[in-house]
Design a protein around this motif. Structure first.
Motif, short mmCIF file in Angstrom:
data_model
loop_
_atom_site.label_atom_id
_atom_site.label_comp_id
_atom_site.label_asym_id
_atom_site.label_seq_id
_atom_site.Cartn_x
_atom_site.Cartn_y
_atom_site.Cartn_z
N SER A 147 17.22 68.09 -3.21
CA SER A 147 15.98 67.61 -2.60
C SER A 147 16.25 66.81 -1.33
O SER A 147 17.37 66.34 -1.10
CB SER A 147 15.20 66.73 -3.59
OG SER A 147 15.92 65.54 -3.88
N VAL A 148 15.20 66.71 -0.53
CA VAL A 148 15.21 65.90 0.68
C VAL A 148 13.95 65.04 0.66
O VAL A 148 12.85 65.55 0.42
CB VAL A 148 15.21 66.77 1.96
CG1 VAL A 148 15.12 65.89 3.20
CG2 VAL A 148 16.46 67.63 2.02
N SER A 149 14.12 63.73 0.88
CA SER A 149 12.96 62.84 0.92
C SER A 149 13.12 61.86 2.08
O SER A 149 14.22 61.66 2.60
CB SER A 149 12.81 62.08 -0.40
OG SER A 149 13.95 61.27 -0.64
N LEU A 150 12.02 61.30 2.47
CA LEU A 150 12.01 60.36 3.60
C LEU A 150 12.30 58.94 3.13
O LEU A 150 11.81 58.50 2.09
CB LEU A 150 10.65 60.39 4.29
CG LEU A 150 10.30 61.64 5.10
CD1 LEU A 150 8.82 61.64 5.42
CD2 LEU A 150 11.11 61.69 6.38
N THR A 151 13.09 58.23 3.90
CA THR A 151 13.21 56.79 3.70
C THR A 151 11.97 56.13 4.29
O THR A 151 11.14 56.79 4.94
CB THR A 151 14.47 56.24 4.40
OG1 THR A 151 14.30 56.42 5.82
CG2 THR A 151 15.72 56.96 3.93
N GLN A 152 11.82 54.84 4.09
CA GLN A 152 10.68 54.15 4.68
C GLN A 152 10.71 54.26 6.20
O GLN A 152 9.67 54.50 6.83
CB GLN A 152 10.68 52.67 4.26
CG GLN A 152 9.46 51.90 4.78
CD GLN A 152 9.44 50.46 4.29
OE1 GLN A 152 10.33 50.03 3.56
NE2 GLN A 152 8.44 49.71 4.69
N ALA A 153 11.89 54.11 6.79
CA ALA A 153 12.01 54.24 8.24
C ALA A 153 11.67 55.66 8.68
O ALA A 153 11.03 55.87 9.72
CB ALA A 153 13.43 53.87 8.68
N GLY A 154 12.10 56.65 7.89
CA GLY A 154 11.80 58.04 8.22
C GLY A 154 10.31 58.32 8.18
O GLY A 154 9.77 59.03 9.04
N SER A 155 9.62 57.76 7.18
CA SER A 155 8.16 57.94 7.08
C SER A 155 7.45 57.33 8.28
O SER A 155 6.50 57.91 8.83
CB SER A 155 7.64 57.30 5.79
OG SER A 155 8.16 57.95 4.65
N GLN A 156 7.89 56.15 8.69
CA GLN A 156 7.27 55.49 9.85
C GLN A 156 7.51 56.30 11.13
O GLN A 156 6.60 56.46 11.95
CB GLN A 156 7.85 54.08 9.99
CG GLN A 156 7.45 53.14 8.87
CD GLN A 156 8.16 51.80 8.95
OE1 GLN A 156 9.14 51.63 9.70
NE2 GLN A 156 7.69 50.83 8.18
N LEU A 157 8.73 56.82 11.29
CA LEU A 157 9.02 57.61 12.48
C LEU A 157 8.21 58.89 12.51
O LEU A 157 7.64 59.26 13.55
CB LEU A 157 10.51 57.93 12.55
CG LEU A 157 10.95 58.82 13.74
CD1 LEU A 157 10.61 58.15 15.07
CD2 LEU A 157 12.44 59.13 13.66
N LEU A 158 8.11 59.59 11.36
CA LEU A 158 7.37 60.84 11.31
C LEU A 158 5.90 60.63 11.64
O LEU A 158 5.28 61.44 12.34
CB LEU A 158 7.52 61.48 9.93
CG LEU A 158 6.84 62.84 9.76
CD1 LEU A 158 7.48 63.89 10.66
CD2 LEU A 158 6.91 63.30 8.30
N ALA A 159 5.31 59.55 11.12
CA ALA A 159 3.90 59.27 11.37
C ALA A 159 3.61 59.09 12.85
O ALA A 159 2.56 59.49 13.35
CB ALA A 159 3.46 58.02 10.59
#
Length: 299
Positions: free
Chosen positions: A57-69
């Protein structure tokens, strides 16, 4: 901090959206190893982990979620700006990705695709043919093609190709030995060649007459997952098959197959091209739809 490249950011957005390196690599037309190196390089430049990765699996870290948004609307605006330049040039260009079922692909390749590529040689058309109904947004497609009744409700649909009729067919030799069914209920006394859907479920044959609708889980000892194979098996006398008329046309003309239960098989709405309602439409897709309608009128 070293400023990351646009390619690295686009790679991250693709992996984050698909939650899969394989699917993102397929959508971008690159290798998984190249995509993995791009993400490692991006995280190194930013000095922070963006994705949690395991073998499954691949999931977003909190920083990754913020960057993607923040990144998604920027990349969409960039795509729209580049497409506007393409429109200003008067000639669509770039890649157009369409996901279609087998019958839809056949119809497109007969007339629509040749017209489109001859008229817009700067567009790279990627036509993916598969049976399962996929999320075209998640997988990076600009449009999809399926039966009109299967189009998701949140999509814009453009009908083409006229109505489609599903018919029950059998070889004359089979009917001579087993008799001819007169109603869908009679199928319980016959050998039917059943169909496995891409979802894994077995298809229930759907009939209607004078407002009465019947769905039959037909009996049979042979199950196939391809309309061409269903037609071939029926012509070989293995039983009754239920397929779109298009697939059986040549064998009906040669009398290797005949229709049964014809009055229970009315035409239904045919194919439709569909695309997301609330996203910018690329000029290449707009041009493709224009030619689709043009070919439909002349056909």
């Amino acid at each position: 901090m070293v400023r990351p490249s646009l390619n690295d950011l686009a790679a991250f957005a693709a992996v984050a959206s698909h939650r899969s390196f394989r699917k993102a690599a397929d959508a971008m037309g690159v290798s998984r190893s190249a995509l993995s190196h791009a993400i490692i390089g991006l995280e190194g430049k930013l000095g922070i982990r963006l994705l949690n990765r395991t073998t499954r699996s691949v999931s977003l870290t909190q920083a990754g979620s913020q960057l993607l948004a923040r990144l998604d609307p920027v990349l969409q605006d960039l795509d729209q700006a580049l497409d506007t330049l393409s429109e200003a040039r008067g000639t669509p260009s770039g890649q157009l990705r369409i996901n279609a079922n087998k019958s839809g692909s056949r119809i497109l390749l007969k007339d629509v695709v040749p017209r489109f590529l001859d008229r817009y040689p700067e567009v790279e058309l990627d036509l993916v043919s598969e049976g399962r109904l996929v999320d075209i947004v998640e997988l990076g497609f600009d449009a999809g093609i399926r039966l009109f009744e299967a189009v998701p409700q949140d999509m814009v649909a453009v009908s083409f190709g006229g109505e489609v009729r599903f018919i029950a067919v059998a070889a004359p030799s089979y009917l001579q030995n087993r008799g001819t069914p007169n109603t869908p209920d009679d199928l319980q006394n016959h050998s039917c060649i059943r169909q496995r859907l891409p979802s894994g479920k077995r298809y229930r044959w759907e009939f209607s007459r004078r407002g009465a609708e019947v769905a039959v889980d037909v009996p049979g000892n042979l199950t196939l997952d391809d309309n061409d194979l269903l037609v071939e098996a029926a012509a070989a006398g293995r039983g009754i098959a239920y397929v779109p008329q298009y697939f059986a046309q040549s064998l009906l003309k040669s009398r290797r197959l005949v229709t049964v239960l014809a009055d229970w098989c009315p035409p239904t709405p045919g194919l439709a091209l569909y695309y997301p309602r609330n996203r910018h439409m690329p000029s290449s897709l707009r041009a493709f739809i224009d030619i689709l309608r043009e070919a439909d009128r002349s056909g």
